[in-house]
Design a protein around this motif. Structure first.
Motif, PDB file in Angstrom:
ATOM      1  N   ILE A  12       0.702  -1.324   0.181  1.00  0.00           N
ATOM      2  CA  ILE A  12      -0.240   0.098  -0.093  1.00  0.00           C
ATOM      3  C   ILE A  12       0.908   1.381  -0.154  1.00  0.00           C
ATOM      4  N   ILE A  13       0.712   2.090  -1.059  1.00  0.00           N
ATOM      5  CA  ILE A  13       1.378   3.362  -1.176  1.00  0.00           C
ATOM      6  C   ILE A  13       0.536   4.681  -1.401  1.00  0.00           C
ATOM      7  N   GLU A  14       1.201   5.601  -1.361  1.00  0.00           N
ATOM      8  CA  GLU A  14       0.362   6.625  -1.574  1.00  0.00           C
ATOM      9  C   GLU A  14       0.916   7.353  -3.090  1.00  0.00           C
ATOM     10  N   LYS A  15      -0.044   7.946  -3.707  1.00  0.00           N
ATOM     11  CA  LYS A  15       0.006   8.394  -5.135  1.00  0.00           C
ATOM     12  C   LYS A  15       1.299   9.070  -5.086  1.00  0.00           C
ATOM     13  N   ARG A  16       2.211   9.132  -6.280  1.00  0.00           N
ATOM     14  CA  ARG A  16       3.358   9.841  -6.497  1.00  0.00           C
ATOM     15  C   ARG A  16       4.712   9.108  -5.883  1.00  0.00           C
ATOM     16  N   GLN A  17       4.369   8.131  -4.849  1.00  0.00           N
ATOM     17  CA  GLN A  17       5.421   7.289  -4.382  1.00  0.00           C
ATOM     18  C   GLN A  17       5.914   6.228  -5.269  1.00  0.00           C
ATOM     19  N   SER A  18       7.128   5.619  -4.967  1.00  0.00           N
ATOM     20  CA  SER A  18       7.430   4.675  -5.759  1.00  0.00           C
ATOM     21  C   SER A  18       7.252   3.323  -5.364  1.00  0.00           C
ATOM     22  N   VAL A  19       7.537   2.265  -6.156  1.00  0.00           N
ATOM     23  CA  VAL A  19       7.393   0.991  -5.483  1.00  0.00           C
ATOM     24  C   VAL A  19       8.095  -0.168  -6.361  1.00  0.00           C
ATOM     25  N   TYR A  35       2.602  -9.254 -15.963  1.00  0.00           N
ATOM     26  CA  TYR A  35       1.269  -8.904 -16.188  1.00  0.00           C
ATOM     27  C   TYR A  35       0.470  -7.895 -15.240  1.00  0.00           C
ATOM     28  N   GLN A  36      -0.258  -6.973 -15.582  1.00  0.00           N
ATOM     29  CA  GLN A  36      -1.266  -6.322 -14.629  1.00  0.00           C
ATOM     30  C   GLN A  36      -2.584  -6.682 -14.715  1.00  0.00           C
ATOM     31  N   GLN A  37      -3.237  -7.286 -13.601  1.00  0.00           N
ATOM     32  CA  GLN A  37      -4.455  -7.441 -13.281  1.00  0.00           C
ATOM     33  C   GLN A  37      -5.392  -6.546 -12.539  1.00  0.00           C
ATOM     34  N   ILE A  38      -6.242  -5.881 -13.372  1.00  0.00           N
ATOM     35  CA  ILE A  38      -7.079  -4.843 -12.666  1.00  0.00           C
ATOM     36  C   ILE A  38      -8.337  -5.707 -12.223  1.00  0.00           C
ATOM     37  N   LEU A  39      -8.885  -5.591 -11.033  1.00  0.00           N
ATOM     38  CA  LEU A  39      -9.843  -6.287 -10.370  1.00  0.00           C
ATOM     39  C   LEU A  39     -11.083  -6.566 -11.356  1.00  0.00           C
ATOM     40  N   GLY A  40     -11.372  -7.733 -11.366  1.00  0.00           N
ATOM     41  CA  GLY A  40     -12.461  -8.145 -12.235  1.00  0.00           C
ATOM     42  C   GLY A  40     -12.119  -8.075 -14.021  1.00  0.00           C
ATOM     43  N   GLN A  41     -10.875  -7.910 -14.061  1.00  0.00           N
ATOM     44  CA  GLN A  41     -10.486  -7.958 -15.740  1.00  0.00           C
ATOM     45  C   GLN A  41      -9.203  -9.032 -15.865  1.00  0.00           C
ATOM     46  N   GLN A  80       7.471   4.414 -10.756  1.00  0.00           N
ATOM     47  CA  GLN A  80       7.742   5.708 -10.194  1.00  0.00           C
ATOM     48  C   GLN A  80       7.467   6.858 -11.256  1.00  0.00           C
ATOM     49  N   PRO A  81       6.474   7.772 -10.630  1.00  0.00           N
ATOM     50  CA  PRO A  81       5.546   7.590  -9.561  1.00  0.00           C
ATOM     51  C   PRO A  81       4.447   7.101  -9.843  1.00  0.00           C
ATOM     52  N   ALA A  82       3.905   6.446  -8.792  1.00  0.00           N
ATOM     53  CA  ALA A  82       2.557   5.909  -8.905  1.00  0.00           C
ATOM     54  C   ALA A  82       1.467   6.697  -9.091  1.00  0.00           C
ATOM     55  N   LYS A  83       0.479   6.094  -9.679  1.00  0.00           N
ATOM     56  CA  LYS A  83      -0.920   6.809  -9.967  1.00  0.00           C
ATOM     57  C   LYS A  83      -2.058   6.118  -9.250  1.00  0.00           C
ATOM     58  N   LEU A  84      -3.218   6.503  -9.177  1.00  0.00           N
ATOM     59  CA  LEU A  84      -4.250   5.649  -8.298  1.00  0.00           C
ATOM     60  C   LEU A  84      -4.636   4.399  -9.297  1.00  0.00           C
ATOM     61  N   GLU A  85      -4.657   4.700 -10.568  1.00  0.00           N
ATOM     62  CA  GLU A  85      -4.903   3.622 -11.756  1.00  0.00           C
ATOM     63  C   GLU A  85      -4.135   2.672 -11.581  1.00  0.00           C
ATOM     64  N   ASP A  86      -3.083   2.808 -10.923  1.00  0.00           N
ATOM     65  CA  ASP A  86      -1.970   1.690 -10.842  1.00  0.00           C
ATOM     66  C   ASP A  86      -2.645   0.560  -9.915  1.00  0.00           C
ATOM     67  N   SER A  87      -3.443   0.765  -9.045  1.00  0.00           N
ATOM     68  CA  SER A  87      -3.997  -0.253  -8.436  1.00  0.00           C
ATOM     69  C   SER A  87      -4.360  -1.362  -8.917  1.00  0.00           C
ATOM     70  N   GLY A 105       3.040 -16.769 -10.785  1.00  0.00           N
ATOM     71  CA  GLY A 105       3.373 -16.596  -9.219  1.00  0.00           C
ATOM     72  C   GLY A 105       2.014 -16.280  -8.584  1.00  0.00           C
ATOM     73  N   PRO A 106       2.018 -16.148  -7.351  1.00  0.00           N
ATOM     74  CA  PRO A 106       0.898 -15.658  -6.612  1.00  0.00           C
ATOM     75  C   PRO A 106       0.357 -14.041  -6.516  1.00  0.00           C
ATOM     76  N   GLY A 107       1.325 -13.284  -7.381  1.00  0.00           N
ATOM     77  CA  GLY A 107       1.081 -11.908  -7.398  1.00  0.00           C
ATOM     78  C   GLY A 107       1.415 -11.029  -6.265  1.00  0.00           C
ATOM     79  N   THR A 108       1.398  -9.812  -6.719  1.00  0.00           N
ATOM     80  CA  THR A 108       1.529  -8.603  -5.916  1.00  0.00           C
ATOM     81  C   THR A 108       0.262  -7.771  -5.900  1.00  0.00           C
ATOM     82  N   ARG A 109      -0.333  -7.482  -4.996  1.00  0.00           N
ATOM     83  CA  ARG A 109      -1.963  -6.608  -4.723  1.00  0.00           C
ATOM     84  C   ARG A 109      -1.081  -5.111  -4.623  1.00  0.00           C
ATOM     85  N   LEU A 110      -1.217  -4.366  -5.422  1.00  0.00           N
ATOM     86  CA  LEU A 110      -0.787  -3.141  -5.140  1.00  0.00           C
ATOM     87  C   LEU A 110      -2.295  -2.088  -4.777  1.00  0.00           C
ATOM     88  N   THR A 111      -2.088  -1.464  -3.709  1.00  0.00           N
ATOM     89  CA  THR A 111      -3.032  -0.450  -3.458  1.00  0.00           C
ATOM     90  C   THR A 111      -2.416   0.986  -3.489  1.00  0.00           C
TER      91      THR A 111
END
Lengths: 113, 114
Positions: A12-19, A35-41, A80-87, A105-111
């Motif tokens: 969990i990070i705030e927008k504009r932070q790096s991960v 891969y990027q998997q947005i919820l429900g897609q 870098q930097p993260a945006k809300l839509e990167d969740s 793999g099991p994946g990393t859930r980013l919020t």
């Protein structure tokens, strides 16, 4: 046989932070995918490596996302930097080569808040 | 370019019954593969079944089988004798042999009722 390992599992990070996310593929697998998997897609390919070379990064937002696969084994994906839509869930997969089954793999859930 | 369409966002089935999940695809690849992957809730994606496009015979894996219609670009998954553990999101995917990239459909959530 050990599977594809990913860490962290949650972030969990705030927008504009790096991960950064880490992936260790199955031993001997030449091809690695992020891969990027947005919820429900369904997952969307961000980048594909063959050994340590990039095969496809056409859908990687290169202004903020970067990835590397040093020595053709482990890989890291950075935002870098993260945006809300990167969740999303970021999935790493590997395969023996381009035509074989991909193991995920099991994946990393980013919020991003 | 490849596109994969799953027209059933959700499906349900009674335990021990049979259910069929639909998928259509389009691809510019001359040689390609089709897959069904299963993603249980909060668990990782696993391969259910694989079909090589050059093979006419439909793939079968235990209770799972496909109906591959190449001319119609259709690739449906049949699950026989459904079990509670089959409950998951199912993704239809296609991949070209030239570079391995998988294109995923939107997914179908399968619920299995006891």
């Amino acid at each position: 046989e050990a599977g594809v390992a990913q860490s962290p599992r949650y972030k969990i990070i705030e927008k504009r932070q790096s991960v950064a996310f880490w992936c260790n593929p199955i031993s001997g697998h030449a091809t690695l995918y992020w891969y990027q998997q947005i919820l429900g897609q369904g997952p969307k390919l961000l980048i594909q490596f063959q050994n340590n070379g990039v095969v496809d990064d056409s859908q990687l937002p290169k202004d903020r996302f970067s990835a590397e696969r040093l020595k053709g084994v482990d890989s890291t994906l950075k935002i870098q930097p993260a945006k809300l839509e990167d969740s999303a869930v970021y999935l790493c997969a590997s395969s023996l080569d381009l035509v074989n089954e991909q193991f995920f793999g099991p994946g990393t859930r980013l919020t991003v808040l | 370019a490849q596109t994969v369409t799953q027209s059933q966002p959700e499906m349900s089935v009674q335990e021990a019954e049979t259910v069929t999940l639909s998928c259509t695809y389009d691809t510019s690849e001359s040689d390609y593969y089709l897959f069904w992957y299963k993603q249980p809730p909060s668990r990782q994606m696993i391969l259910v079944i694989r079909q090589e496009a050059y093979k006419q015979q439909n793939a079968t894996e235990n209770r799972f089988s496909v109906n591959f219609q190449k001319a119609a670009k259709s690739f449906s998954l049949k699950i026989s004798d459904s079990q509670l553990g089959d409950a998951a999101m199912y993704f239809c995917t296609s991949g070209g042999t030239s570079y391995g990239k998988l294109t995923f459909g939107q997914g179908t959530i399968l619920t299995v009722h006891p």
